[in-house]
Design a protein around this motif. Sequence first.
Motif, PDB file in Angstrom:
ATOM      1  N   UNK A  24       3.542   6.995  -4.270  1.00  0.00           N
ATOM      2  CA  UNK A  24       4.139   8.196  -3.614  1.00  0.00           C
ATOM      3  C   UNK A  24       2.779   8.528  -2.860  1.00  0.00           C
ATOM      4  N   UNK A  25       1.971   7.736  -2.729  1.00  0.00           N
ATOM      5  CA  UNK A  25       0.605   8.119  -1.980  1.00  0.00           C
ATOM      6  C   UNK A  25       0.743   7.175  -0.532  1.00  0.00           C
ATOM      7  N   UNK A  26       1.325   6.463  -0.130  1.00  0.00           N
ATOM      8  CA  UNK A  26       2.821   5.776   1.117  1.00  0.00           C
ATOM      9  C   UNK A  26       3.340   7.148   1.194  1.00  0.00           C
ATOM     10  N   UNK A  27       3.715   7.098   0.134  1.00  0.00           N
ATOM     11  CA  UNK A  27       5.273   8.215   0.965  1.00  0.00           C
ATOM     12  C   UNK A  27       4.716   9.219   2.158  1.00  0.00           C
ATOM     13  N   UNK A  28       4.070  10.217   0.958  1.00  0.00           N
ATOM     14  CA  UNK A  28       3.411  11.350   1.214  1.00  0.00           C
ATOM     15  C   UNK A  28       2.626  11.369   2.640  1.00  0.00           C
ATOM     16  N   UNK A  42       8.928   0.778  -0.463  1.00  0.00           N
ATOM     17  CA  UNK A  42      10.066  -0.177  -0.683  1.00  0.00           C
ATOM     18  C   UNK A  42       9.716  -1.704  -0.659  1.00  0.00           C
ATOM     19  N   UNK A  43       9.442  -1.811   0.824  1.00  0.00           N
ATOM     20  CA  UNK A  43       9.251  -3.301   1.801  1.00  0.00           C
ATOM     21  C   UNK A  43       7.800  -3.885   1.466  1.00  0.00           C
ATOM     22  N   UNK A  44       7.166  -3.326   1.583  1.00  0.00           N
ATOM     23  CA  UNK A  44       5.406  -3.160   1.308  1.00  0.00           C
ATOM     24  C   UNK A  44       5.174  -3.689   0.283  1.00  0.00           C
ATOM     25  N   UNK A  45       5.321  -2.728  -1.179  1.00  0.00           N
ATOM     26  CA  UNK A  45       5.599  -2.851  -2.317  1.00  0.00           C
ATOM     27  C   UNK A  45       6.093  -4.124  -3.060  1.00  0.00           C
ATOM     28  N   UNK A  46       7.473  -4.669  -1.878  1.00  0.00           N
ATOM     29  CA  UNK A  46       8.166  -5.706  -2.583  1.00  0.00           C
ATOM     30  C   UNK A  46       8.921  -5.177  -4.275  1.00  0.00           C
ATOM     31  N   UNK A  47       9.744  -4.191  -3.768  1.00  0.00           N
ATOM     32  CA  UNK A  47      10.275  -3.175  -4.021  1.00  0.00           C
ATOM     33  C   UNK A  47      11.974  -3.520  -4.012  1.00  0.00           C
ATOM     34  N   UNK A  48      12.881  -3.460  -4.558  1.00  0.00           N
ATOM     35  CA  UNK A  48      13.804  -2.758  -4.109  1.00  0.00           C
ATOM     36  C   UNK A  48      14.335  -1.097  -3.910  1.00  0.00           C
ATOM     37  N   UNK A  51      15.055   0.636  -6.935  1.00  0.00           N
ATOM     38  CA  UNK A  51      13.096   0.508  -7.674  1.00  0.00           C
ATOM     39  C   UNK A  51      12.052   1.357  -7.142  1.00  0.00           C
ATOM     40  N   UNK A  52      12.500   1.453  -6.368  1.00  0.00           N
ATOM     41  CA  UNK A  52      11.589   2.476  -5.284  1.00  0.00           C
ATOM     42  C   UNK A  52      11.543   3.470  -5.434  1.00  0.00           C
ATOM     43  N   UNK A  53      13.135   3.874  -5.229  1.00  0.00           N
ATOM     44  CA  UNK A  53      13.451   5.608  -5.202  1.00  0.00           C
ATOM     45  C   UNK A  53      12.717   5.787  -6.967  1.00  0.00           C
ATOM     46  N   UNK A  54      13.322   4.809  -7.747  1.00  0.00           N
ATOM     47  CA  UNK A  54      12.988   5.267  -9.176  1.00  0.00           C
ATOM     48  C   UNK A  54      11.358   5.344 -10.070  1.00  0.00           C
ATOM     49  N   UNK A  55      10.812   4.836  -9.181  1.00  0.00           N
ATOM     50  CA  UNK A  55       9.380   5.157  -9.624  1.00  0.00           C
ATOM     51  C   UNK A  55       8.406   5.980  -8.083  1.00  0.00           C
TER      52      UNK A  55
END
Length: 76
Positions: A24-28, A42-48, A51-55
Amino acid sequence: MSRWQEGALWRALKAIGPLHGLALGLQTGVITGEHMTIKEVAQLLDLTHEGCEKVIKEARKRMLFYMNTHGLSDLL
């Protein structure tokens, strides 16, 4: 944003969990100073992407709950 508000926001990001707070801190843009897309986070955290949308969706729920329960809803 005042120092107090900035400190409260950082404490809230830490309180909602390491992955959720980071995403959330990165996205905002709170962490980097610039908003990032979900794809970038997602790329930075190695998520799909999904998966990133859900997080991030869960992080927003947690942040809202934290802010409301700690009397910080005026920061939203």
